[in-house]
Design a protein around this motif. Structure first.
Motif, PDB file in Angstrom:
ATOM      1  N   ASN A   1     112.222  53.126  26.736  1.00  0.00           N
ATOM      2  CA  ASN A   1     111.456  51.884  26.780  1.00  0.00           C
ATOM      3  C   ASN A   1     111.639  51.222  28.145  1.00  0.00           C
ATOM      4  N   ALA A   2     111.887  52.036  29.167  1.00  0.00           N
ATOM      5  CA  ALA A   2     112.224  51.518  30.494  1.00  0.00           C
ATOM      6  C   ALA A   2     110.989  51.031  31.235  1.00  0.00           C
ATOM      7  N   GLY A   3     111.212  50.169  32.218  1.00  0.00           N
ATOM      8  CA  GLY A   3     110.128  49.673  33.052  1.00  0.00           C
ATOM      9  C   GLY A   3     109.245  48.677  32.328  1.00  0.00           C
ATOM     10  N   ALA A   4     107.964  48.646  32.722  1.00  0.00           N
ATOM     11  CA  ALA A   4     107.015  47.697  32.135  1.00  0.00           C
ATOM     12  C   ALA A   4     106.474  48.268  30.828  1.00  0.00           C
ATOM     13  N   SER A   5     107.332  48.359  29.846  1.00  0.00           N
ATOM     14  CA  SER A   5     106.984  48.933  28.555  1.00  0.00           C
ATOM     15  C   SER A   5     107.105  47.856  27.481  1.00  0.00           C
ATOM     16  N   GLY A   6     106.124  47.815  26.587  1.00  0.00           N
ATOM     17  CA  GLY A   6     106.141  46.809  25.533  1.00  0.00           C
ATOM     18  C   GLY A   6     106.804  47.268  24.256  1.00  0.00           C
ATOM     19  N   GLY A   7     107.349  48.479  24.239  1.00  0.00           N
ATOM     20  CA  GLY A   7     108.012  49.025  23.062  1.00  0.00           C
ATOM     21  C   GLY A   7     108.267  50.505  23.279  1.00  0.00           C
ATOM     22  N   PRO A   8     109.157  51.110  22.504  1.00  0.00           N
ATOM     23  CA  PRO A   8     109.507  52.518  22.717  1.00  0.00           C
ATOM     24  C   PRO A   8     108.295  53.443  22.627  1.00  0.00           C
ATOM     25  N   HIS A   9     108.089  54.248  23.644  1.00  0.00           N
ATOM     26  CA  HIS A   9     107.028  55.249  23.644  1.00  0.00           C
ATOM     27  C   HIS A   9     107.197  56.156  24.853  1.00  0.00           C
ATOM     28  N   LEU A  10     106.465  57.264  24.853  1.00  0.00           N
ATOM     29  CA  LEU A  10     106.390  58.145  26.017  1.00  0.00           C
ATOM     30  C   LEU A  10     105.014  58.004  26.641  1.00  0.00           C
ATOM     31  N   HIS A  11     104.978  57.696  27.933  1.00  0.00           N
ATOM     32  CA  HIS A  11     103.723  57.713  28.686  1.00  0.00           C
ATOM     33  C   HIS A  11     103.586  59.110  29.294  1.00  0.00           C
ATOM     34  N   PHE A  12     102.470  59.770  29.001  1.00  0.00           N
ATOM     35  CA  PHE A  12     102.264  61.153  29.438  1.00  0.00           C
ATOM     36  C   PHE A  12     100.946  61.272  30.188  1.00  0.00           C
ATOM     37  N   GLU A  13     100.992  61.896  31.383  1.00  0.00           N
ATOM     38  CA  GLU A  13      99.803  62.081  32.217  1.00  0.00           C
ATOM     39  C   GLU A  13      99.663  63.539  32.635  1.00  0.00           C
ATOM     40  N   ILE A  14      98.421  63.909  32.939  1.00  0.00           N
ATOM     41  CA  ILE A  14      98.119  65.167  33.612  1.00  0.00           C
ATOM     42  C   ILE A  14      97.293  64.822  34.841  1.00  0.00           C
ATOM     43  N   ARG A  15      97.704  65.332  36.008  1.00  0.00           N
ATOM     44  CA  ARG A  15      96.998  65.030  37.253  1.00  0.00           C
ATOM     45  C   ARG A  15      96.666  66.314  38.014  1.00  0.00           C
ATOM     46  N   ARG A  16      95.550  66.312  38.720  1.00  0.00           N
ATOM     47  CA  ARG A  16      95.318  67.317  39.746  1.00  0.00           C
ATOM     48  C   ARG A  16      96.154  66.900  40.955  1.00  0.00           C
ATOM     49  N   THR A  17      97.112  67.724  41.324  1.00  0.00           N
ATOM     50  CA  THR A  17      98.134  67.315  42.293  1.00  0.00           C
ATOM     51  C   THR A  17      97.542  66.996  43.658  1.00  0.00           C
ATOM     52  N   LYS A  18      96.844  67.939  44.257  1.00  0.00           N
ATOM     53  CA  LYS A  18      96.344  67.777  45.622  1.00  0.00           C
ATOM     54  C   LYS A  18      95.284  66.685  45.704  1.00  0.00           C
ATOM     55  N   GLU A  19      94.385  66.668  44.728  1.00  0.00           N
ATOM     56  CA  GLU A  19      93.258  65.730  44.767  1.00  0.00           C
ATOM     57  C   GLU A  19      93.630  64.344  44.259  1.00  0.00           C
TER      58      GLU A  19
END
Length: 573
Positions: free
Chosen positions: A150-168
């Motif tokens: 729940n670290a950082g700017a989090s309003g409650g326990p959860h996992l933030h998960f992303e997928i990114r195109r690295t170069k672009e």
């Protein structure tokens, strides 16, 4: 001339390579980053202040410490630790040219924890954004990398998960990659907004936006009054809508919106991806003024001239409709989620001519596509080209300030108009004592309560200058009050009340806490900062601290204006 030919050829080849379509990514490439039932607190690209939500927020059953796994084989490329943002975050690069991001973590697995902890102690800092050499920390698909938190700017326990195109640096919608989310629930349409855009335009006889609630009828939505809407001139539409996922009460963003007039598509988008550097344009994609005024999030389905988002598939005449033929027209919205669940809203507009008096300009016309400024003997404010999304009838005023202020209060329009980036502001100081020059700053003044909020800034040759991110009322104030340090683990500066850790709350009245530094027996120790709870915590580390003896603790906390507080204690551990 011979020299120019290879240069031109190189430019053509480079441009061609840059404009080639990106290779598709296998939808089965990633596995779920957690092995618990997936219920989302937030989905991809939902409307957030100043940014699209960059991934999905996976609920963790109201608790922290649940294992997090690598969604694909890869190498850790970045470790970020911060009291804000994603808190403790991992970035994992993969062979297919993408990066997965895991945010708000409680802690990392030991080999990552040991790696970054060593660097934190070497640099004597809690906050760190560390680039990790390729191959240093590698993981297989499905191997544990961290624990949810729940670290950082989090309003409650959860996992933030992303997928990114690295170069672009393109954010991808994780729900398009077979995440284990159940969803057969259609999006919900709450209301329609109709906007008069041209100076001669009107909606229901008025030159102001009109919000009309909707009702569900037979599987589709209609307007609550279900009557034709009288309009004239150039008009735009907006939609208040959200998505629900099965078994989940959280309001999420919609995947796509299509807008048609008389069966002709004039506006559409689909949230497959978002270019990271375009994120701030969300303030034009939604009705920013409505969000500031009411907290409601509404999709603006017409384009302001300064909106450069590339998510739109169709924007016929920027989604703006010219209603000057005195005829009825049939309008239809289709709204879908990432799983193909769809709903719609249909209504009629009636082009009906209404004569309006010319709009009275009460301020200076600031153009979105040029440099604008206010300059006089007491204030300098610059709005560079691109800072605004549309032309603004900019209101500027000066009024007497609070006796505790060191300038008048300057009105720079109001906070309902967004800025795309921070803009430079300089205010001349009035009757500022020399001993307070290092303590003075720009401050935003709430027009209703009079409360002031730090906008930073520094004193230079009689002026205080800085960059402001929001429009509103500004003045100069000073901060001479040191931060407060309240011990939670030590009584009377000597008696240890918690056996495994030291905890303190640290707060500041105005400019905010800039730095904190703790030492035990003159050796730097790692206090972890939880900003949302104003809490710093040091967990006793037997590998870096000798137990079974008396210790001297020294904690220093400094705000952004150099005001400093110190707490000292002697304790046995």
């Amino acid at each position: 001339m011979k020299r120019l030919i290879p240069i031109i050829a190189f430019l053509i080849i480079s441009l061609s390579a840059f404009t080639q379509p990106l290779q598709p990514i296998d939808a089965n490439y990633y596995s779920a980053p957690m092995k618990i039932p997936f219920f989302l607190a937030g989905n991809f690209a939902e409307l957030r202040p100043n940014h699209f939500h960059g991934g999905i927020d996976i609920k963790t059953q109201g608790r922290t410490g649940i294992p997090v796994y690598a969604a694909a084989e890869g190498s850790v490329s970045r470790i970020s630790i911060s009291p804000t943002g994603y808190g403790n975050a991992l970035y994992l690069d993969h062979p297919n040219g993408t990066t997965t991001v895991y945010g708000h973590l409680e802690r990392f697995v030991p080999k990552i924890e040991d790696y970054i902890r060593k660097i934190q102690y070497e640099k004597e800092t809690f906050t760190i954004d560390q680039v990790v050499p390729v191959g240093t920390l590698t993981f297989k698909k499905g191997e544990q990398i961290a624990f949810s938190g729940n670290a950082g700017a989090s309003g409650g326990p959860h996992l933030h998960f992303e997928i990114r195109r690295t170069k672009e640096e393109i954010l991808l919608n994780p729900l398009l990659f077979h995440m284990p989310v159940n969803d057969k629930t259609k999006p919900i349409i709450q209301a329609l907004m109709v906007y008069p855009i041209s100076d001669d335009a009107g909606v229901s006889g008025k030159q102001q936006p009109l919000r009309i609630p909707t009702v569900l009828a037979g599987g589709a939505y209609k307007l609550k009054n279900n009557l034709p809407i009288p309009v004239w001139g150039k008009i735009g539409f907006g939609l208040q809508a959200f998505d629900l996922l099965d078994g989940n009460p959280n309001k999420c963003g919609v995947y796509s919106i299509k807008l048609s007039v008389d069966d002709k598509l004039i506006y559409s988008f689909a949230m497959d991806d978002v270019v990271l550097e375009e994120n701030k344009y969300i303030n034009s994609h939604m009705d920013y003024a409505l969000a500031i005024r009411t907290g409601q999030r509404l999709y603006r389905t017409w384009l302001q001239p300064g909106n450069k988002l590339s998510i739109y598939d169709v924007v016929e005449k920027k989604g703006i409709y010219q209603a000057t033929d005195k005829k009825p027209h049939h309008v239809r919205y289709e709204v879908t989620d990432a799983y193909g669940n769809a709903t719609s809203l249909a209504f009629t507009i009636q082009s009906s001519e209404v004569k309006f008096k010319p709009l009275e300009r009460v301020g200076e016309q600031f153009k979105y596509n040029r440099n604008n400024h206010i300059r006089n003997d007491d204030i300098e404010f610059n709005l560079p080209e691109g800072a605004l999304y549309d032309d603004v009838d900019f209101r500027y005023a000066r009024q007497a300030g609070n006796p505790k202020f060191y300038s008048p209060v300057y009105t720079l329009h109001n906070g309902s108009v967004p800025l795309h980036f921070a803009c430079p502001l300089r205010i001349k100081a009035v009757n500022l004592p020399q001993n307070l020059e290092s303590k003075v700053m720009l401050a935003q003044v709430d027009p209703t309560s009079g409360r002031v909020y730090s906008a930073t800034g520094k004193f230079t040759e009689g002026w205080v200058e800085g960059n402001i991110r929001v429009l509103g009322n500004y003045a100069l104030v000073v901060d001479t009050v040191a931060p407060k340090i309240i011990p939670l683990s030590i009584a009377n500066k000597k008696t240890l009340q918690e056996s495994t850790k030291l905890r303190f709350t640290i707060t500041d009245n105005l400019s905010g806490i800039e730095t904190f530094r703790g030492t035990i027996d003159d050796h730097w120790v790692l206090f972890e900062y939880d900003l949302k709870n104003n809490l710093i915590t040091y967990t006793f580390d037997k590998g870096r601290m000798q137990f079974g003896k008396n210790h001297v603790l020294n904690l220093e906390v400094t705000d952004f204006k150099g005001n400093n507080s110190t707490y000292k204690a002697n304790f046995y551990k």
